[in-house]
Design a protein around this motif. Structure first.
Motif, PDB file in Angstrom:
ATOM      1  N   GLY A 436       0.817  -1.217   0.000  1.00  0.00           N
ATOM      2  CA  GLY A 436       0.000   0.000   0.000  1.00  0.00           C
ATOM      3  C   GLY A 436       0.848   1.264   0.000  1.00  0.00           C
ATOM      4  O   GLY A 436       0.327   2.363   0.175  1.00  0.00           O
ATOM      5  N   LEU A 437       2.159   1.135  -0.218  1.00  0.00           N
ATOM      6  CA  LEU A 437       3.033   2.307  -0.190  1.00  0.00           C
ATOM      7  C   LEU A 437       2.995   3.038  -1.527  1.00  0.00           C
ATOM      8  O   LEU A 437       2.957   2.408  -2.586  1.00  0.00           O
ATOM      9  CB  LEU A 437       4.483   1.879   0.111  1.00  0.00           C
ATOM     10  N   LEU A 438       3.024   4.356  -1.427  1.00  0.00           N
ATOM     11  CA  LEU A 438       2.979   5.198  -2.621  1.00  0.00           C
ATOM     12  C   LEU A 438       4.369   5.273  -3.237  1.00  0.00           C
ATOM     13  O   LEU A 438       5.352   5.562  -2.551  1.00  0.00           O
ATOM     14  CB  LEU A 438       2.513   6.598  -2.191  1.00  0.00           C
ATOM     15  N   VAL A 439       4.447   4.983  -4.542  1.00  0.00           N
ATOM     16  CA  VAL A 439       5.738   5.012  -5.250  1.00  0.00           C
ATOM     17  C   VAL A 439       5.612   5.898  -6.488  1.00  0.00           C
ATOM     18  O   VAL A 439       4.637   5.793  -7.232  1.00  0.00           O
ATOM     19  CB  VAL A 439       6.167   3.592  -5.706  1.00  0.00           C
ATOM     20  N   HIS A 440       6.604   6.768  -6.688  1.00  0.00           N
ATOM     21  CA  HIS A 440       6.661   7.561  -7.915  1.00  0.00           C
ATOM     22  C   HIS A 440       7.837   7.056  -8.752  1.00  0.00           C
ATOM     23  O   HIS A 440       8.932   6.853  -8.217  1.00  0.00           O
ATOM     24  CB  HIS A 440       6.898   9.037  -7.602  1.00  0.00           C
ATOM     25  N   ALA A 441       7.602   6.871 -10.041  1.00  0.00           N
ATOM     26  CA  ALA A 441       8.693   6.415 -10.906  1.00  0.00           C
ATOM     27  C   ALA A 441       8.474   6.944 -12.317  1.00  0.00           C
ATOM     28  O   ALA A 441       7.328   7.136 -12.749  1.00  0.00           O
ATOM     29  CB  ALA A 441       8.739   4.887 -10.933  1.00  0.00           C
ATOM     30  N   LYS A 442       9.586   7.190 -13.008  1.00  0.00           N
ATOM     31  CA  LYS A 442       9.504   7.638 -14.393  1.00  0.00           C
ATOM     32  C   LYS A 442       8.952   6.477 -15.217  1.00  0.00           C
ATOM     33  O   LYS A 442       9.523   5.377 -15.180  1.00  0.00           O
ATOM     34  CB  LYS A 442      10.906   7.996 -14.881  1.00  0.00           C
ATOM     35  N   ALA A 443       7.871   6.695 -15.918  1.00  0.00           N
ATOM     36  CA  ALA A 443       7.296   5.603 -16.697  1.00  0.00           C
ATOM     37  C   ALA A 443       6.352   6.176 -17.743  1.00  0.00           C
ATOM     38  O   ALA A 443       5.785   7.260 -17.562  1.00  0.00           O
ATOM     39  CB  ALA A 443       6.521   4.650 -15.781  1.00  0.00           C
ATOM     40  N   ASP A 444       6.209   5.423 -18.813  1.00  0.00           N
ATOM     41  CA  ASP A 444       5.323   5.850 -19.881  1.00  0.00           C
ATOM     42  C   ASP A 444       3.868   5.821 -19.409  1.00  0.00           C
ATOM     43  O   ASP A 444       3.472   4.926 -18.655  1.00  0.00           O
ATOM     44  CB  ASP A 444       5.501   4.896 -21.072  1.00  0.00           C
ATOM     45  N   HIS A 445       3.079   6.805 -19.852  1.00  0.00           N
ATOM     46  CA  HIS A 445       1.684   6.889 -19.398  1.00  0.00           C
ATOM     47  C   HIS A 445       0.860   5.652 -19.759  1.00  0.00           C
ATOM     48  O   HIS A 445      -0.146   5.362 -19.138  1.00  0.00           O
ATOM     49  CB  HIS A 445       1.018   8.152 -19.960  1.00  0.00           C
ATOM     50  N   SER A 446       1.333   4.918 -20.773  1.00  0.00           N
ATOM     51  CA  SER A 446       0.594   3.711 -21.173  1.00  0.00           C
ATOM     52  C   SER A 446       0.649   2.633 -20.081  1.00  0.00           C
ATOM     53  O   SER A 446      -0.078   1.651 -20.137  1.00  0.00           O
ATOM     54  CB  SER A 446       1.169   3.151 -22.471  1.00  0.00           C
ATOM     55  N   LEU A 447       1.527   2.840 -19.108  1.00  0.00           N
ATOM     56  CA  LEU A 447       1.645   1.824 -18.042  1.00  0.00           C
ATOM     57  C   LEU A 447       0.613   2.009 -16.915  1.00  0.00           C
ATOM     58  O   LEU A 447       0.561   1.209 -15.977  1.00  0.00           O
ATOM     59  CB  LEU A 447       3.053   1.835 -17.445  1.00  0.00           C
ATOM     60  N   ILE A 448      -0.206   3.040 -17.036  1.00  0.00           N
ATOM     61  CA  ILE A 448      -1.253   3.223 -16.017  1.00  0.00           C
ATOM     62  C   ILE A 448      -2.178   2.010 -16.043  1.00  0.00           C
ATOM     63  O   ILE A 448      -2.648   1.586 -17.103  1.00  0.00           O
ATOM     64  CB  ILE A 448      -2.044   4.535 -16.260  1.00  0.00           C
ATOM     65  N   ASN A 459      13.872   7.311  -0.408  1.00  0.00           N
ATOM     66  CA  ASN A 459      12.734   7.103   0.501  1.00  0.00           C
ATOM     67  C   ASN A 459      12.418   8.370   1.282  1.00  0.00           C
ATOM     68  O   ASN A 459      13.316   9.049   1.759  1.00  0.00           O
ATOM     69  CB  ASN A 459      13.033   5.955   1.467  1.00  0.00           C
ATOM     70  N   LYS A 460      11.134   8.716   1.358  1.00  0.00           N
ATOM     71  CA  LYS A 460      10.656   9.840   2.168  1.00  0.00           C
ATOM     72  C   LYS A 460       9.673   9.264   3.184  1.00  0.00           C
ATOM     73  O   LYS A 460       9.303   8.090   3.104  1.00  0.00           O
ATOM     74  CB  LYS A 460       9.942  10.861   1.274  1.00  0.00           C
ATOM     75  N   THR A 461       9.187  10.104   4.083  1.00  0.00           N
ATOM     76  CA  THR A 461       8.283   9.582   5.117  1.00  0.00           C
ATOM     77  C   THR A 461       6.997   9.012   4.518  1.00  0.00           C
ATOM     78  O   THR A 461       6.496   7.980   4.948  1.00  0.00           O
ATOM     79  CB  THR A 461       7.923  10.691   6.138  1.00  0.00           C
ATOM     80  N   HIS A 462       6.454   9.711   3.513  1.00  0.00           N
ATOM     81  CA  HIS A 462       5.148   9.289   3.018  1.00  0.00           C
ATOM     82  C   HIS A 462       5.159   8.670   1.623  1.00  0.00           C
ATOM     83  O   HIS A 462       4.111   8.263   1.132  1.00  0.00           O
ATOM     84  CB  HIS A 462       4.168  10.466   3.062  1.00  0.00           C
ATOM     85  N   TYR A 463       6.316   8.634   0.982  1.00  0.00           N
ATOM     86  CA  TYR A 463       6.368   7.997  -0.337  1.00  0.00           C
ATOM     87  C   TYR A 463       7.774   7.528  -0.688  1.00  0.00           C
ATOM     88  O   TYR A 463       8.743   7.883  -0.002  1.00  0.00           O
ATOM     89  CB  TYR A 463       5.834   8.945  -1.429  1.00  0.00           C
ATOM     90  N   LEU A 464       7.837   6.715  -1.742  1.00  0.00           N
ATOM     91  CA  LEU A 464       9.129   6.214  -2.232  1.00  0.00           C
ATOM     92  C   LEU A 464       9.302   6.675  -3.672  1.00  0.00           C
ATOM     93  O   LEU A 464       8.305   6.908  -4.378  1.00  0.00           O
ATOM     94  CB  LEU A 464       9.136   4.676  -2.184  1.00  0.00           C
ATOM     95  N   VAL A 465      10.567   6.767  -4.114  1.00  0.00           N
ATOM     96  CA  VAL A 465      10.830   7.088  -5.510  1.00  0.00           C
ATOM     97  C   VAL A 465      11.662   5.935  -6.074  1.00  0.00           C
ATOM     98  O   VAL A 465      12.508   5.393  -5.360  1.00  0.00           O
ATOM     99  CB  VAL A 465      11.614   8.422  -5.642  1.00  0.00           C
ATOM    100  N   GLY A 466      11.392   5.560  -7.323  1.00  0.00           N
ATOM    101  CA  GLY A 466      12.150   4.434  -7.875  1.00  0.00           C
ATOM    102  C   GLY A 466      12.283   4.492  -9.381  1.00  0.00           C
ATOM    103  O   GLY A 466      11.813   5.409 -10.028  1.00  0.00           O
ATOM    104  N   THR A 467      12.939   3.458  -9.914  1.00  0.00           N
ATOM    105  CA  THR A 467      13.139   3.340 -11.358  1.00  0.00           C
ATOM    106  C   THR A 467      12.538   2.024 -11.824  1.00  0.00           C
ATOM    107  O   THR A 467      12.752   0.986 -11.187  1.00  0.00           O
ATOM    108  CB  THR A 467      14.649   3.262 -11.710  1.00  0.00           C
ATOM    109  N   CYS A 468      11.835   2.080 -12.958  1.00  0.00           N
ATOM    110  CA  CYS A 468      11.251   0.849 -13.501  1.00  0.00           C
ATOM    111  C   CYS A 468      12.364  -0.086 -13.955  1.00  0.00           C
ATOM    112  O   CYS A 468      13.352   0.358 -14.539  1.00  0.00           O
ATOM    113  CB  CYS A 468      10.370   1.175 -14.702  1.00  0.00           C
ATOM    114  N   LEU A 469      12.193  -1.380 -13.710  1.00  0.00           N
ATOM    115  CA  LEU A 469      13.235  -2.330 -14.119  1.00  0.00           C
ATOM    116  C   LEU A 469      12.899  -2.921 -15.489  1.00  0.00           C
ATOM    117  O   LEU A 469      11.761  -2.931 -15.902  1.00  0.00           O
ATOM    118  CB  LEU A 469      13.337  -3.438 -13.070  1.00  0.00           C
TER     119      LEU A 469
END
Ligand code: 5AD
Ligand code: SF4
Length: 469
Positions: A436-448, A459-469
């Motif tokens: 249930g953790l919120l993650v932001h990552a660079k990704a194409d909009h088609s991946l919604i 890592n931040k208190t309320h969200y994570l940032v990452g890279t698509c593998l």
């Protein structure tokens, strides 16, 4: 609370409302009428609003998020805490001015607040610009109430004081095409002494297993990958069905639905979380790696006066069992600060539970006195300044524990279901992990709407940032 109506409601009733929807759509066709709905409170209300949106759209109304351009404004209200109620009355004052400028504007109120006699009396007396009022038991009747309002030109108030049979098969809107809430039961029998919900949502009643499974199958066929099973106390699902069954059994059947990827559920009452359910959660691969398990207070004495039916020790033991079965599970919780009679020592017990469990996040609430509940007349209501000081200390602890928890994900690979374009940076998509953790990552909009592996880089208190593998 009003006069009880002896109407037999079945799917036939849903058909009747669908007929009215068809008639209304002829009436408002080509008129370009808009509605704006504001939802207060919990997931249950949010899901009720989706049903309202579904019905209104089928009638032909167009949704807008701007009240100023709406022809129909609805507030789906909450009364769990006093603040939510105050907000509604404040907004109603403003709507009076809006209606003066736009006399054809319709104002509708529904939800938990409407089930309280005092609120209803106040509305009838002082807020006569409200056109339609209905409650938590007859939401499905909105088309009929609208029709009556159009035909008579008079205010329509329809509040029932208890539930009837569950109405199935009404239209519903989803905020996201790929995830949806599904009610499995309504109401609550627990009467925690601070809580107004059992008075405004009535006694527990479960939907039939087949109705639930059919709804989920239909949703999956329509592209849904994640569902949230909703109930005030899902752990007592099925007890009152003609053919009784447990929530664990339901979970296993939902897990077997092909095409479904993720299952979440809320809310679980610790007193009813069985070993059978813990095993089912661990064994069902689609059940997400998270559990919302409100503990409310750490002191066993406060818990006794809250009528929660567990102690600090039994709660911690339950957490131990859950973690044993699912070692990396993300636990979330609800906590109330300042319940009547809460001493400094009691509050320290709450802090202790937070420290021991290490929740991934926690919803913290200042106790709000609700007229009609047993706690409202308890002695030793805690002074506001004491509660505020405790609340701030708790919040600091919760935030720092959450930050520590989020840090454990750094460099880890997680699976993210992308939900939407990030509001601040359109190059990023935002989604949720199984925890249930919120993650932001660079990704194409088609991946919604798609699930992808993501490596966490920040890592931040309320969200994570990452890279698509
Ligand atoms: N005051 C403060 N918080 C409350 N909750 C319910 N009733 C009250 C109240 N009177 C909180 C509980 C519950 C959550 C949905 O709202 O923590 O789990
Ligand atoms: Fe309210 Fe307690 Fe029921 Fe939850 S279990 S809805 S807190 S009465």
């Amino acid at each position: 609370m009003g006069e009880r109506k002896e109407i037999k409601i079945t799917t036939v009733e849903a058909k009747r409302q669908m007929d009215i929807i068809a008639q209304l759509s002829q009436h408002i066709k080509d008129k370009n009428l808009k509605f704006c709905i504001s939802t207060f409170g919990c997931q249950m209300n949010a899901h009720d609003s989706e049903k309202i949106q579904g019905m209104l759209k089928q009638i032909g109304y167009i949704e807008t998020d701007k009240e100023a351009e709406a022809d129909l404004i609805l507030y789906n209200t909450c009364c769990v805490r006093e603040n939510a109620e105050k907000k509604i009355f404040g907004k109603l004052g403003y709507l009076k001015l809006l209606k003066r400028k736009k006399p054809d504007l319709l104002i509708a109120l529904c939800g938990c607040m409407m089930q309280q006699d005092v609120v209803l009396e106040n509305l009838k007396k002082n807020y006569r610009h409200v056109d339609i009022i209905f409650g938590t038991y007859n939401l499905y009747k909105l088309p009929e109430l609208l029709q009556t309002r159009f035909e008579t030109g008079k205010a329509v108030i329809d509040i029932w004081d208890s539930h009837q049979d569950i109405v199935e098969d009404l239209p519903s809107e989803r905020k996201y095409p790929f995830k949806s809430c599904v009610n499995i039961m309504f109401g609550c029998n627990n009467f925690c002494t601070y809580c107004i919900v059992p008075y405004v949502r009535g006694r527990e009643r479960s939907r039939k297993k087949e109705d639930i499974l059919n709804e989920i199958r239909t949703l999956v066929a329509d592209g849904v990958k994640e569902i949230m099973l909703l109930g005030q106390n899902v752990n007592s699902y099925g007890k009152n069905l003609e053919e009784p069954m447990t929530f664990a059994q339901l979970l296993r059947e939902v897990n077997a639905i092909e095409g479904l990827e993720r299952i979440r559920f809320m809310t679980s009452h610790p007193k009813d979380l069985s070993d059978e359910l813990i095993t089912a959660m661990a064994e069902c691969e689609k059940v997400c790696n998270s559990l919302h398990l409100p503990f409310q207070a750490g002191s066993s004495e406060v818990l006794r006066r809250m009528n929660r039916h567990y102690t600090k020790e039994s709660y911690l033991e339950l957490v131990r069992k859950v973690k044993e079965a699912m070692p990396n599970i993300a636990l979330t919780t609800d906590i109330i600060v300042g319940f009547p009679g809460e001493t400094d020592e009691d509050f320290e017990e709450t802090m202790d539970v937070v420290r021991q469990v290490g929740f991934s996040s926690a919803f913290t609430f200042i106790y709000s006195k609700r007229t009609g509940t047993p706690a409202a007349t308890m002695e030793d209501q805690v002074p506001e300044d004491v509660t505020k000081e405790r609340f701030n200390r708790l919040l600091d602890l919760v935030n720092s524990m959450q930050a520590d928890y989020m840090h454990t994900f750094l460099e880890q690979e997680v699976s993210v279901l992308f939900e939407e374009v990030n509001k601040q940076n359109p190059e990023l998509l935002s989604g949720r992990t199984s925890e249930g953790l919120l993650v932001h990552a660079k990704a194409d909009h088609s991946l919604i709407g798609q699930t992808r592996a993501v490596k966490i880089t920040e890592n931040k208190t309320h969200y994570l940032v990452g890279t698509c593998l």
